[in-house]
Motif scaffolding. Structure first.
Motif, PDB file in Angstrom:
ATOM      1  N   CYS A 209     -28.120 -47.372 -36.426  1.00 64.05           N
ATOM      2  CA  CYS A 209     -27.123 -47.091 -37.411  1.00 64.05           C
ATOM      3  C   CYS A 209     -27.497 -45.925 -37.962  1.00 64.05           C
ATOM      4  O   CYS A 209     -26.632 -44.777 -38.065  1.00 64.05           O
ATOM      5  CB  CYS A 209     -26.893 -48.076 -38.548  1.00 64.05           C
ATOM      6  SG  CYS A 209     -25.631 -47.882 -39.798  1.00 64.05           S
ATOM      7  N   TRP A 279     -18.993 -46.385 -32.891  1.00 68.21           N
ATOM      8  CA  TRP A 279     -19.274 -47.859 -33.896  1.00 68.21           C
ATOM      9  C   TRP A 279     -18.674 -48.996 -32.930  1.00 68.21           C
ATOM     10  O   TRP A 279     -19.217 -50.020 -33.243  1.00 68.21           O
ATOM     11  CB  TRP A 279     -18.433 -47.562 -35.047  1.00 68.21           C
ATOM     12  CG  TRP A 279     -18.981 -46.559 -36.050  1.00 68.21           C
ATOM     13  CD1 TRP A 279     -18.527 -45.304 -36.104  1.00 68.21           C
ATOM     14  CD2 TRP A 279     -20.266 -46.358 -36.698  1.00 68.21           C
ATOM     15  NE1 TRP A 279     -19.237 -44.553 -37.245  1.00 68.21           N
ATOM     16  CE2 TRP A 279     -20.573 -45.338 -37.149  1.00 68.21           C
ATOM     17  CE3 TRP A 279     -21.329 -47.408 -36.648  1.00 68.21           C
ATOM     18  CZ2 TRP A 279     -21.629 -45.062 -37.944  1.00 68.21           C
ATOM     19  CZ3 TRP A 279     -22.400 -47.240 -37.354  1.00 68.21           C
ATOM     20  CH2 TRP A 279     -22.382 -45.749 -37.994  1.00 68.21           C
ATOM     21  N   SER A 346     -19.919 -44.430 -42.400  1.00 69.31           N
ATOM     22  CA  SER A 346     -21.120 -45.245 -41.997  1.00 69.31           C
ATOM     23  C   SER A 346     -21.450 -45.858 -43.252  1.00 69.31           C
ATOM     24  O   SER A 346     -22.062 -46.972 -42.924  1.00 69.31           O
ATOM     25  CB  SER A 346     -22.115 -44.250 -41.521  1.00 69.31           C
ATOM     26  OG  SER A 346     -22.666 -43.343 -42.649  1.00 69.31           O
ATOM     27  N   LYS A 350     -23.277 -49.707 -43.591  1.00 73.31           N
ATOM     28  CA  LYS A 350     -24.469 -50.272 -44.238  1.00 73.31           C
ATOM     29  C   LYS A 350     -24.180 -51.068 -45.425  1.00 73.31           C
ATOM     30  O   LYS A 350     -25.166 -51.796 -45.725  1.00 73.31           O
ATOM     31  CB  LYS A 350     -25.001 -48.857 -44.915  1.00 73.31           C
ATOM     32  CG  LYS A 350     -25.503 -48.103 -43.600  1.00 73.31           C
ATOM     33  CD  LYS A 350     -25.545 -46.522 -44.007  1.00 73.31           C
ATOM     34  CE  LYS A 350     -26.810 -46.311 -45.130  1.00 73.31           C
ATOM     35  NZ  LYS A 350     -26.771 -44.556 -45.120  1.00 73.31           N
TER      36      LYS A 350
END
Length: 411
Positions: A209, A279, A346, A350
């Motif tokens: 990631c 993604w 992002s 997370k």
């Protein structure tokens, strides 16, 4: 094992490379400057370049080997734009040549060439040498992807991304000198393990990631995320490799490329796409690590595409509820709802509950204990984690007529 909140070490800061961007007005008098790969456009002007990597043929290929690709042609008009941003990258040629290294053994093979373990004659260290045949690259219409790979690797610098040290060429081949990552592919470990426990999959997903977040911050789309392209270093941390499909995309692109099981629906349907495709692939990767297989797999590639476009996402009964939730949001055909493609990018990924116990600064600093440490002898060129490949006679360094050198000027 996954998170160690007791360790309060200082987090290392990354130095982001300077990206050279050139804004070029597209006018008739400047058409010869609108693309770095103008020679490629002239060479392949009769067709758009589209490549799909065959995963089945890659199951025995190595980390750094090129994507086994077949080319198809799709007729579509490029979007009307007034300017085009170009990424120039850093100069990588001229630092090395064949006499600087000993070629030891083959680590992997691919459609375009092979990857060798090499040892420097100067410092005694081991590296990986990726060798690609110019004629094959041109034949399979991969010139732009090959040049893009060099450019992308010349500017990236991240703990979870492989490093390229330099490039050179002879009359028939181009060469890329890279880190040698001793631990092999996550693909191999996953096949041996059948599937990863939730905490193990989460550990690898967290590091990947951060690698994707970094690439996207530089407007680079990776476009080929899969276990075969994720290596493990000597301590068990990930290294993203094989940038053959990576591309600098500040807005959208149209090229059909990737590995069938991992391709996003907007790519399959030949629509313009952006970073969101990574993604989607990230969700497929997490699913495969947890289940041992991809969600839309079919032995018939066309049926795989049909499933990607239309099949419902189903989960094994042993999946954790938070895992189901993040996968539902990542493997989402609606771009307005896909995690990673929303307002906070992002950060939304997370912040998902599946990652709730992750201390991201410590992950980035590699302070989290790895779930698996490859059984290797460090610093000795250990190749035990790689399969044996038949060696062939090589003609590296040959000097003869170079019909394609003008296409690879940056090497």
């Amino acid at each position: 094992m996954y998170v160690d909140p007791q360790r309060n070490n200082e987090v290392r800061k990354l130095n982001l490379p300077n990206m050279q961007k050139v804004e070029v007005p597209i006018t008739e008098e400047h058409t010869d400057k609108m693309d770095i790969d103008q020679n490629l456009q002239e060479h392949n002007q009769e067709s758009a370049e589209n490549s799909v990597s065959s995963r089945d043929s890659q199951q025995q290929n190595n980390n750094n080997s090129s994507n086994n690709s077949s080319s198809t042609t799709i007729n579509k008009q490029p979007p009307a734009v007034s300017t085009k941003l170009l990424i120039l990258g850093k100069k990588t040629s001229g630092k090395y040549n064949l006499t600087d290294f000993q070629i030891l053994r083959t680590l992997g093979t691919g459609s375009f060439g092979r990857v060798h373990l090499i040892r420097s004659n100067h410092n005694g260290r081991f590296y990986a040498l990726k060798v690609l045949k110019k004629q094959t690259i041109v034949k399979l219409k991969q010139v732009e992807h090959t040049n893009d790979e060099r450019r992308m690797l010349s500017v990236v610098s991240h703990p979870f991304i492989i490093r390229m040290w330099g490039t050179f060429q002879d009359s028939k081949q181009i060469f890329m000198v890279m880190d040698y990552i001793e631990g092999g592919e996550i693909f191999t470990l996953l096949r041996k393990s059948k599937r990863f426990p939730n905490p193990v999959a989460k550990f690898y997903a967290a590091e990947i990631c951060l690698a994707l977040e970094y690439l996207h911050s530089l407007n680079i789309i990776y476009r080929d995320l899969k276990p075969e392209n994720i290596l493990l270093d000597k301590n068990g941390h990930v290294k993203l490799t094989d940038f053959g499909f990576a591309k600098f995309v500040p807005d959208v692109t149209y090229t059909l490329c990737g590995t069938p099981d991992y391709i996003a629906p907007e790519v399959v349907s030949t629509k313009p796409y952006n970073k969101s495709v990574d993604w989607w692939s990230f969700g497929i990767l997490i699913y495969e690590m947890l289940a041992g297989h991809t969600p839309f797999y079919d032995s018939n590639t066309l049926k795989t595409y049909e499933k990607i476009l239309n099949a419902p996402l189903k989960f094994p009964s042993f999946f954790h509820e938070d895992a189901k939730d993040i996968l539902t949001k990542l493997i989402n055909r609606d771009l307005t709802k896909r995690l990673g493609n929303l307002q906070d990018g992002s950060q939304d990924v997370k912040n998902h509950p599946w990652f709730s116990e992750v201390i991201w600064d410590k992950v980035l600093a590699r302070y989290i204990e790895t779930p698996y440490e490859p059984p290797i002898h460090q610093g000795q060129g250990d190749t035990s984690q790689y399969e044996r490949y038949p060696e062939e006679e090589i003609d590296y360094g040959i000097q003869c007529e170079d019909a394609y050198g003008f296409l690879f000027k940056e090497f």
